[in-house]
Design a protein around this motif. Structure first.
Motif, PDB file in Angstrom:
ATOM      1  N   SER A 265       0.838  -1.203   0.000  1.00 56.34           N
ATOM      2  CA  SER A 265       0.000   0.000   0.000  1.00 56.34           C
ATOM      3  C   SER A 265       0.872   1.252   0.000  1.00 56.34           C
ATOM      4  O   SER A 265       0.403   2.348  -0.278  1.00 56.34           O
ATOM      5  CB  SER A 265      -0.905   0.026   1.232  1.00 56.34           C
ATOM      6  N   ARG A 267       1.897   2.613   2.558  1.00 53.99           N
ATOM      7  CA  ARG A 267       1.550   3.419   3.737  1.00 53.99           C
ATOM      8  C   ARG A 267       2.249   2.847   4.960  1.00 53.99           C
ATOM      9  O   ARG A 267       2.742   1.729   4.921  1.00 53.99           O
ATOM     10  CB  ARG A 267       0.032   3.367   3.992  1.00 53.99           C
ATOM     11  N   ARG A 322      -9.133  -0.654   0.011  1.00 53.81           N
ATOM     12  CA  ARG A 322      -9.347   0.482  -0.898  1.00 53.81           C
ATOM     13  C   ARG A 322      -8.987   1.790  -0.217  1.00 53.81           C
ATOM     14  O   ARG A 322      -8.431   2.699  -0.821  1.00 53.81           O
ATOM     15  CB  ARG A 322     -10.812   0.549  -1.329  1.00 53.81           C
ATOM     16  N   GLN A 323      -9.336   1.877   1.075  1.00 55.91           N
ATOM     17  CA  GLN A 323      -9.063   3.116   1.819  1.00 55.91           C
ATOM     18  C   GLN A 323      -7.587   3.454   1.848  1.00 55.91           C
ATOM     19  O   GLN A 323      -7.220   4.617   1.880  1.00 55.91           O
ATOM     20  CB  GLN A 323      -9.523   2.956   3.264  1.00 55.91           C
ATOM     21  N   ILE A 324      -6.735   2.431   1.866  1.00 55.31           N
ATOM     22  CA  ILE A 324      -5.299   2.730   1.941  1.00 55.31           C
ATOM     23  C   ILE A 324      -4.604   2.397   0.621  1.00 55.31           C
ATOM     24  O   ILE A 324      -3.391   2.269   0.561  1.00 55.31           O
ATOM     25  CB  ILE A 324      -4.624   1.966   3.114  1.00 55.31           C
ATOM     26  N   LYS A 325      -5.402   2.239  -0.429  1.00 58.17           N
ATOM     27  CA  LYS A 325      -4.889   1.956  -1.774  1.00 58.17           C
ATOM     28  C   LYS A 325      -3.991   0.710  -1.812  1.00 58.17           C
ATOM     29  O   LYS A 325      -2.916   0.693  -2.412  1.00 58.17           O
ATOM     30  CB  LYS A 325      -4.129   3.174  -2.337  1.00 58.17           C
ATOM     31  N   GLN A 327      -2.761  -2.652  -3.121  1.00 63.34           N
ATOM     32  CA  GLN A 327      -2.807  -3.193  -4.491  1.00 63.34           C
ATOM     33  C   GLN A 327      -3.713  -4.411  -4.607  1.00 63.34           C
ATOM     34  O   GLN A 327      -3.787  -5.226  -3.693  1.00 63.34           O
ATOM     35  CB  GLN A 327      -1.403  -3.625  -4.912  1.00 63.34           C
ATOM     36  N   ARG A 328      -4.373  -4.497  -5.774  1.00 66.59           N
ATOM     37  CA  ARG A 328      -5.200  -5.658  -6.073  1.00 66.59           C
ATOM     38  C   ARG A 328      -4.355  -6.933  -5.947  1.00 66.59           C
ATOM     39  O   ARG A 328      -3.189  -6.934  -6.341  1.00 66.59           O
ATOM     40  CB  ARG A 328      -5.642  -5.492  -7.524  1.00 66.59           C
TER      41      ARG A 328
END
Ligand code: SER
Length: 597
Positions: A265, A267, A322-325, A327-328
């Protein structure tokens, strides 16, 4: 306090109780067999219900184990310092053997002795049952704690709401308990601050339940045939306290998963409160999904029962991802770390590794697809919208049909300068929940926890059904699941095609001929090797320790099982198959009834 790892704690706990004369047994599957009162195993006592009700356990009257548990009731608390949807419970039991004195004295010794956890007495607090019309005040437990060396002011008397455990479902064994807490040293939140408070001053780590009642379907408490002790210590919480870290997520059990989330992510875990929470929720839900799919009786995502809970967990993880992007495709990478961490203790995870990773990936993809379909629906809806507010029912439809959490609908609406009637959404949500709750209560009726004669007969009929199916369809037939209510049995078995009408008739006739022959149902205890030798079918990977019970029904059936059963086959009356259908790929499902005599 001692810094110890999860594995050291598992071994130290079981070893301590083995020294006190307990037999180490295998923990059971996460998916309860023959018990429709709960979806998952929620405590170590759950697989032991028949023995707490008085059946004889082949491993004796003192047992200890580590049990995989799933509880989703507190899902909204997941991500705080102490809650997880999956956890391991260390437990010890007395089945009509010792009672309060030994249970409490040993708990105290394990917690405080330098040889074991070495927790300073001044960091401990306990609660005991305050008493009510069902059961007297537990002054006995309080005196035992005092005699151990715990000062009076750290022994709290609390009501049933706090100090009563069970039953696990609607009916079954239960009783007053004494709970053990770590006092974190935080100041009292108010004058009345006690372990009943959730202010964070006290953290519960262990519970000794004195199971002396059976709760009946009428809601009354009748004394059990034997007085039992059922204890459960939370593994994650205990190592969190011992290692002095600030949450269960900061223990070694989540380090690998959090690192993968950070890597994919970009993050960092402690960047902000909401990012920390998202990391923790994703790590928790993926770990639980890994254990549910990888279980010895594992399930895959679906729209019913355990499969639905699993689906919700994976989707919730995607949503927080999704909130922290994130990866799929990252969820399966997190799952892989869990498998590697736990494979030695739970070899079923390694054995099912490919299936676990594949199912998690597939469910993530399915959800992403549904969300994109939902986005199209959202666009259409906006075109048709009169005014600037999306009503609650529509928001609920987006949630129910497309899995759109209300937060996503709100975000999308905001982008278009619209608002959402969230109160209306919550009302629609509640109405839906009440409806499905009524459904679940329906399915909670009956069950082995009731141990009525009718459920025992249906259970016996299940053995005959399996024997007849193997005769008619061949040895390809193996039990994949069983569920019994007061009205019917349900049996899932491996078989690759629908049965023909003739085959169904033949199986039915065979079972009825077994019943008419009316042999006695014989129960014998033996080792797993002896059972194999005898040609018994059943789970050889015994979850009940070395010795098992083998039920023989004439020449017809010989099966390892925990019971209970009818005494003679004639008691079953007549047997009728009411349905034969598909359950999942390669698995058929039969529902059947008996008339009883
Ligand atoms: N059954 C009790 C609990 O879950 C003790 O094991 O807390």
């Amino acid at each position: 306090m001692k810094k110890i790892t999860a594995d050291q704690l598992r071994k130290m706990y079981n070893g301590f109780y083995q020294e006190k004369g307990h037999t180490l047994i295998r923990g059971a599957s996460l998916i309860p067999e023959n018990d429709p009162t709960v979806l998952f195993t929620t405590a170590g006592m759950h697989p032991l219900v028949p023995y707490l009700l008085g059946e004889k356990h082949p491993a004796g009257t003192r047992l200890t184990d580590v049990q995989k548990c799933v509880r989703t009731g507190d899902i909204d608390e997941v991500g705080d310092a102490t809650h997880c949807t999956f956890f391991e419970m260390l437990g010890n039991w007395s089945l009509g053997d010792y009672f309060k004195k030994e249970a409490i004295t040993w708990s105290y010794e394990f917690l405080t002795s330098e040889k074991y956890l070495g927790i300073p007495v001044e960091n401990l607090a306990v609660s005991v049952f305050a008493g009510d019309e069902d059961c007297p005040r537990d002054t006995e437990s309080a005196s035992i704690w005092e005699a151990c060396g715990l000062p009076k002011e750290r022994i709290f008397f609390l009501p049933k709401k706090n100090n009563w455990w069970g039953p696990a479902g609607i009916t079954g064994p239960c009783g007053p308990d004494t709970e053990m807490f770590i006092d974190t040293g935080k100041p009292k939140c108010c004058e009345e601050c006690s372990p009943a408070c959730d202010c964070g001053k006290y953290i519960e780590i262990w519970n000794d339940v004195f199971m002396q009642y059976n709760k009946t379907a009428e809601g009354t408490f009748e004394p059990l045939k034997q007085k039992n002790v059922d204890t459960g210590m939370g593994l994650e919480r205990t190592i969190c306290i011992l290692n002095g870290v600030k949450s269960v997520y900061d223990t070694e059990l989540f380090a690998g998963a959090l690192a993968v989330i950070a890597e994919f992510s970009g993050r960092s875990y402690d960047e902000s409160e909401s990012v920390t929470k998202a990391f923790r929720i994703i790590a928790d839900h993926v770990r639980t999904a890994t254990f549910i799919i990888g279980d010895e009786r594992g399930v895959t995502p679906s729209n019913v029962d355990q499969g639905y809970v699993l689906r919700r967990l994976i989707r919730r993880a995607v949503r927080f991802g999704r909130q922290i992007k994130l990866q799929r495709g990252s969820l399966s990478k997190i799952s892989k770390v869990c498998i590697d961490l736990y494979a030695e203790t739970y070899p079923e995870l390694r054995a099912n590794e490919a299936k676990i990773l594949d199912e998690i990936n597939k469910e993530e993809e399915r959800f992403i697809k549904t969300v994109s379909m939902g986005l199209k629906e959202f666009e259409k809806l906006v075109e048709r919208l009169e005014g600037t507010e999306i009503d609650g029912k529509t928001a609920f439809r987006l949630y129910d049909t497309f899995g759109f959490p209300i937060e996503i609908t709100e975000e999308l609406a905001k982008e278009k300068g619209l608002t959402v009637d969230t109160n209306g959404f919550h009302a629609a949500f509640k109405a839906h929940q009440e409806k499905s709750q009524a459904g679940s209560e329906q399915r909670f009726k009956g069950g082995l926890a009731d141990s009525t004669e009718q459920t025992a007969r249906l259970h016996t009929a299940t053995h005959l059904l399996q024997a007849a199916l193997r005769k008619v369809l061949g040895d390809e037939v193996k039990q994949r699941g069983s569920n019994i209510t007061a009205e019917r049995l349900r049996f899932d078995f491996s078989f690759s095609r629908p049965m023909t009408a003739d085959e169904i008739k033949e199986v039915e006739a065979l079972v009825n001929s077994y019943i008419q022959a009316d042999p006695e149902v014989v129960c014998e205890e033996m080792t797993v090797a002896e059972a194999k030798e005898r040609g018994a079918i059943g789970l050889f990977e015994s979850k009940y320790g070395e010795r098992v019970k083998v039920y023989t029904m004439g020449e017809f059936s010989c099966e390892i099982c925990g019971g209970p059963h009818a005494k003679r086959l004639g008691e079953l009356g007549s047997f009728k198959i009411t349905k034969e259908q598909s359950s999942s790929a390669g698995v058929r499902r039969i529902k059947a009834e008996i008339s009883g005599n």
